[in-house]
Write a protein that holds these residues in place. Structure first.
Motif, PDB file in Angstrom:
ATOM      1  N   ILE A 118      61.162 -12.410 -31.491  1.00 30.44           N
ATOM      2  CA  ILE A 118      61.562 -13.786 -31.816  1.00 30.44           C
ATOM      3  C   ILE A 118      61.293 -14.064 -33.292  1.00 30.44           C
ATOM      4  O   ILE A 118      62.094 -14.702 -33.980  1.00 30.44           O
ATOM      5  CB  ILE A 118      60.834 -14.805 -30.900  1.00 30.44           C
ATOM      6  CG1 ILE A 118      61.335 -14.648 -29.469  1.00 30.44           C
ATOM      7  CG2 ILE A 118      61.081 -16.236 -31.359  1.00 30.44           C
ATOM      8  CD1 ILE A 118      60.479 -15.313 -28.422  1.00 30.44           C
ATOM      9  N   ARG A 131      68.285 -16.972 -28.958  1.00 30.28           N
ATOM     10  CA  ARG A 131      68.425 -17.691 -27.678  1.00 30.28           C
ATOM     11  C   ARG A 131      68.432 -16.713 -26.512  1.00 30.28           C
ATOM     12  O   ARG A 131      67.840 -16.978 -25.459  1.00 30.28           O
ATOM     13  CB  ARG A 131      69.737 -18.485 -27.685  1.00 30.28           C
ATOM     14  CG  ARG A 131      69.632 -19.806 -28.389  1.00 30.28           C
ATOM     15  CD  ARG A 131      70.785 -20.687 -27.940  1.00 30.28           C
ATOM     16  NE  ARG A 131      70.787 -21.924 -28.692  1.00 30.28           N
ATOM     17  CZ  ARG A 131      71.817 -22.356 -29.403  1.00 30.28           C
ATOM     18  NH1 ARG A 131      72.933 -21.659 -29.449  1.00 30.28           N
ATOM     19  NH2 ARG A 131      71.745 -23.491 -30.048  1.00 30.28           N
ATOM     20  N   HIS A 134      64.994 -15.562 -25.956  1.00 31.83           N
ATOM     21  CA  HIS A 134      64.267 -16.676 -25.326  1.00 31.83           C
ATOM     22  C   HIS A 134      64.507 -16.661 -23.814  1.00 31.83           C
ATOM     23  O   HIS A 134      63.570 -16.736 -23.018  1.00 31.83           O
ATOM     24  CB  HIS A 134      64.736 -17.993 -25.950  1.00 31.83           C
ATOM     25  CG  HIS A 134      64.014 -19.206 -25.420  1.00 31.83           C
ATOM     26  ND1 HIS A 134      64.306 -20.471 -25.853  1.00 31.83           N
ATOM     27  CD2 HIS A 134      63.024 -19.350 -24.501  1.00 31.83           C
ATOM     28  CE1 HIS A 134      63.526 -21.338 -25.222  1.00 31.83           C
ATOM     29  NE2 HIS A 134      62.747 -20.681 -24.402  1.00 31.83           N
ATOM     30  N   SER A 135      65.779 -16.535 -23.404  1.00 33.69           N
ATOM     31  CA  SER A 135      66.051 -16.584 -21.969  1.00 33.69           C
ATOM     32  C   SER A 135      65.474 -15.352 -21.274  1.00 33.69           C
ATOM     33  O   SER A 135      64.995 -15.440 -20.142  1.00 33.69           O
ATOM     34  CB  SER A 135      67.550 -16.739 -21.700  1.00 33.69           C
ATOM     35  OG  SER A 135      68.244 -15.692 -22.287  1.00 33.69           O
ATOM     36  N   SER A 143      57.278 -17.859 -20.147  1.00 36.83           N
ATOM     37  CA  SER A 143      57.628 -19.180 -20.678  1.00 36.83           C
ATOM     38  C   SER A 143      56.385 -19.971 -21.075  1.00 36.83           C
ATOM     39  O   SER A 143      56.456 -20.875 -21.895  1.00 36.83           O
ATOM     40  CB  SER A 143      58.447 -19.955 -19.661  1.00 36.83           C
ATOM     41  OG  SER A 143      57.681 -20.157 -18.504  1.00 36.83           O
ATOM     42  N   GLN A 149      55.460 -19.064 -27.175  1.00 37.04           N
ATOM     43  CA  GLN A 149      55.869 -20.445 -27.453  1.00 37.04           C
ATOM     44  C   GLN A 149      55.765 -20.779 -28.945  1.00 37.04           C
ATOM     45  O   GLN A 149      56.668 -21.383 -29.513  1.00 37.04           O
ATOM     46  CB  GLN A 149      55.026 -21.419 -26.637  1.00 37.04           C
ATOM     47  CG  GLN A 149      55.439 -21.454 -25.178  1.00 37.04           C
ATOM     48  CD  GLN A 149      54.582 -22.410 -24.407  1.00 37.04           C
ATOM     49  OE1 GLN A 149      53.382 -22.508 -24.633  1.00 37.04           O
ATOM     50  NE2 GLN A 149      55.194 -23.127 -23.472  1.00 37.04           N
ATOM     51  N   LEU A 152      58.561 -19.267 -30.665  1.00 37.66           N
ATOM     52  CA  LEU A 152      59.817 -19.991 -30.405  1.00 37.66           C
ATOM     53  C   LEU A 152      59.914 -21.256 -31.256  1.00 37.66           C
ATOM     54  O   LEU A 152      60.977 -21.568 -31.797  1.00 37.66           O
ATOM     55  CB  LEU A 152      59.915 -20.353 -28.922  1.00 37.66           C
ATOM     56  CG  LEU A 152      60.327 -19.212 -27.992  1.00 37.66           C
ATOM     57  CD1 LEU A 152      60.143 -19.631 -26.537  1.00 37.66           C
ATOM     58  CD2 LEU A 152      61.769 -18.785 -28.245  1.00 37.66           C
ATOM     59  N   TYR A 156      63.059 -21.742 -33.750  1.00 31.66           N
ATOM     60  CA  TYR A 156      64.029 -22.838 -33.719  1.00 31.66           C
ATOM     61  C   TYR A 156      63.924 -23.710 -34.970  1.00 31.66           C
ATOM     62  O   TYR A 156      64.920 -24.176 -35.507  1.00 31.66           O
ATOM     63  CB  TYR A 156      63.866 -23.676 -32.446  1.00 31.66           C
ATOM     64  CG  TYR A 156      64.444 -23.001 -31.228  1.00 31.66           C
ATOM     65  CD1 TYR A 156      65.828 -22.796 -31.125  1.00 31.66           C
ATOM     66  CD2 TYR A 156      63.641 -22.539 -30.198  1.00 31.66           C
ATOM     67  CE1 TYR A 156      66.369 -22.163 -30.014  1.00 31.66           C
ATOM     68  CE2 TYR A 156      64.174 -21.903 -29.083  1.00 31.66           C
ATOM     69  CZ  TYR A 156      65.546 -21.714 -28.997  1.00 31.66           C
ATOM     70  OH  TYR A 156      66.091 -21.084 -27.920  1.00 31.66           O
ATOM     71  N   VAL A 168      60.122 -27.434 -27.217  1.00 33.33           N
ATOM     72  CA  VAL A 168      59.202 -26.344 -26.866  1.00 33.33           C
ATOM     73  C   VAL A 168      57.776 -26.754 -27.255  1.00 33.33           C
ATOM     74  O   VAL A 168      56.828 -26.586 -26.483  1.00 33.33           O
ATOM     75  CB  VAL A 168      59.595 -25.034 -27.585  1.00 33.33           C
ATOM     76  CG1 VAL A 168      58.607 -23.925 -27.242  1.00 33.33           C
ATOM     77  CG2 VAL A 168      61.005 -24.613 -27.217  1.00 33.33           C
TER      78      VAL A 168
END
Ligand code: ZN
Ligand code: ZN
Length: 585
Positions: A118, A131, A134-135, A143, A149, A152, A156, A168
């Motif tokens: 990431i 993305r 992330h998924s 998660s 986190q 992430l 973003y 997030v």
């Protein structure tokens, strides 16, 4: 044969001992590697893994990568290691490709993998790719992992997708300092300085430990907002808590002080710093320039030439614009010539703009015009023409001004700023018919003037005013006091000059609109809410208009206040009825 290495703990093998002895040094490692190949033990996974980690510590990404590719079935440790290493050595695309190989080899990624990939996507600004990762992290059950986190949030934010970053961030059960920093810097970098400061204050309330990265972002937000009070609080915190004033933090402080109007404090920080890089020197030179201290900027530049790092292109922008603001034409010409001959820095568009601005302001209009025509015989260069046009306007050379404006409109027909300048030139030349034509042209094209606003900080809280703004909770008191101020400065001799601005408005609207320009509202609020005698500091996003410039001179007298305004171009320090720019801006 190879299997011999696995029959006892590899850390006791002579080959392993040889590796340890070689340590993280490239040459000795390559020698041991050669021995491993000759003895056939180069396929032993523990040995190659050790070799690879040492090669990475030795600082050779290429060699580490080569070793990785020599392994037929890398395990999850090796994949994670090479992904992390490639982001560390700034090869983020490689990191994503290793991750793909990892998935193809059916090796499950861990939280460690996701964090690194990431980060790589953030470095690439690859929103789509990030993305997908992330998924995949969600599917793999990561998660709620704090590190994933935090990565992430940073990803973003760096991709400019602040909404998702905040979502997030808000959902994190526990927020690491990295997550706070990512969110604050995300806001700051996208120009949401107010949000960055707001979040920092929240972080302070939550009692999270700050680190220097937090402060670098916050100080930069303070610079944008002119929030000197909060900037000073940060500086005090750094001093009181014995935080190291590293080069980034020191430079951020210098920038904050310079851009918030206290260049002397910036200089103190500069003098205290043990390590200064080219950005530090440039920040200080630019700070002096913004405040019109041209000779101090030049002195520092000379010191840099003898004792500092080599200046770069940004340094020369700072030097040239300092010369321009202070009217030091001779010195500016010298600096421009020295760029290429002494430092091999090729002058670019920004330097050309500075030169035109400097020559133009000083009244060398013909020379400036010639300079542009030689540099840009064919290509349009709107920024250079804009500088030229401002100079024509300042020196009331309307014939040349109209010529320049036409070049400018041809180069950028959709920029409302050019129409405003052109209509100002016509108005000054008394060609009201042409003013009307330009105004109608603007309306026909549906162009609107950029909205101006001013910001003032009172008690570590910033207040933003736009023109004729009535949204502030203390709006009644502000307007009442502003009207009183306007009456008092008129008694003192001020004559409104609304004809110099706002030609896109109807005549009767002009004087009204000009008296409620955002800087007048912000200054009035400042006088109302600060102790008598305290200096008032405001930040304006556009260039100040002639009328405000004149009115503020008078306000500095009747209110007995020093008023410091940072507009789009420079600082104006109003005191006892005159301005530090000597009406030269
Ligand atoms: Zn104004
Ligand atoms: Zn001024």
């Amino acid at each position: 044969m190879d299997n011999n290495n696995f029959q006892y703990s590899p850390s006791h093998s002579p080959a392993y001992q040889a590796l340890l002895q070689a340590g993280p040094r490239l040459k000795p490692l390559q020698q041991v590697h050669a021995h491993l190949i000759v003895s056939g033990s180069h396929r032993s996974l523990p040995l190659v893994t050790k070799l690879l980690t040492l090669a990475c510590t030795a600082g050779s990404y290429l060699y580490t990568r080569k070793l990785f590719f020599s392994i037929s079935n890398p395990d999850s440790f090796l994949f994670n290691f090479i992904i992390k290493t490639s982001t560390k050595f700034h090869f983020p695309l490689h990191a994503v490709l290793y991750y793909r190989r990892m998935l193809i080899a059916h090796i499950s990624p861990s939280n460690y993998t996701f964090t690194a990939v990431i980060k790589a996507c953030a470095d690439l600004s690859a929103l789509g790719c990030g993305r997908v990762v992330h998924s995949q992290a969600l599917v793999c059950g990561y998660s709620l992992d704090l590190f994933v986190q935090a990565a992430l949030v940073s990803f973003y934010a760096k991709c400019g997708n602040l909404g998702v970053a905040k979502t997030v961030f808000d959902k994190m059960p526990e927020r690491t300092v990295i997550a706070w920093n990512s969110m604050i810097s995300g806001y700051e970098q996208s120009g949401f300085a107010e949000e960055a400061i707001g979040l920092f204050l929240k972080m302070r309330d939550f009692g999270v430990d700050f680190d220097s990265a937090t402060f670098v972002s916050v100080l930069s937000a303070c610079s944008q907002m002119g929030a000197l009070g909060l900037g000073c609080w940060v500086h005090d915190y750094i001093t009181n808590n014995g935080l190291e004033l590293n080069v980034n933090l020191g430079t951020a402080l210098i920038n904050m002080y310079a851009r918030c109007g206290n260049v002397r404090k910036g200089q103190e920080v500069f003098d205290q710093m043990n390590e200064r890089n080219v950005v530090t020197w440039t920040a200080m030179i630019s700070g002096y320039g913004m405040h019109g201290h041209g000779s101090e900027a030049l002195d520092l530049f000379h010191l840099m030439r003898t004792r500092g790092p080599p200046p770069n292109d940004v340094t020369f922008v700072a030097v040239l614009s300092a010369c321009s603001h202070a009217g030091l034409v001779h010195e500016g010409r010298w600096a421009y010539a020295s760029m290429w001959t002494d430092y091999g820095v090729k002058p670019g568009m920004e330097h050309h703009v500075c030169m035109v601005d400097m020559l133009g302001r000083a009244g060398y209009l013909k020379e400036a015009f010639q300079f542009i025509k030689e540099l840009y015989p064919l290509k349009p260069a709107p920024a250079v023409w804009t500088a030229m046009l401002s100079a024509c306007k300042m020196h009331k050379n309307f014939d040349l001004g109209v010529q320049v404006a036409e070049h400018l409109l041809a180069a950028e027909p959709d920029n409302p700023g050019h129409y405003v300048l052109l209509s100002n030139i016509y108005a000054l030349a008394g060609r009201m018919d042409r003013v009307e034509t330009v105004r109608n042209l603007m309306i026909r094209k549906g162009l609107k003037k950029q909205v101006g606003y001013s910001i003032i900080e009172v008690g570590q809280k910033t207040h933003l005013f736009s023109m004729a703004d009535k949204s502030h909770p203390e709006t009644n008191a502000i307007y009442q006091y502003l009207d009183e101020l306007m009456r008092r400065i008129k008694e003192a001799g001020y004559v409104p000059a609304p004809e110099l601005v706002m030609h896109e408005l109807e005549e009767e609207e002009r004087e009204y609109a000009v008296s409620y320009h955002s800087e007048k509202l912000a200054i009035t609020f400042g006088i109302l809410r600060t102790k008598p005698g305290m200096a008032i500091r405001i930040v304006k996003n556009l260039r100040m208009c002639e009328d405000c410039h004149l009115a503020i001179k008078y306000i500095s007298v009747v209110a007995k206040r020093e008023i410091i305004v940072r507009d789009k171009l420079r600082f104006h320090r109003f005191k006892d009825g005159s301005c530090s720019c000597v009406d030269y801006w």
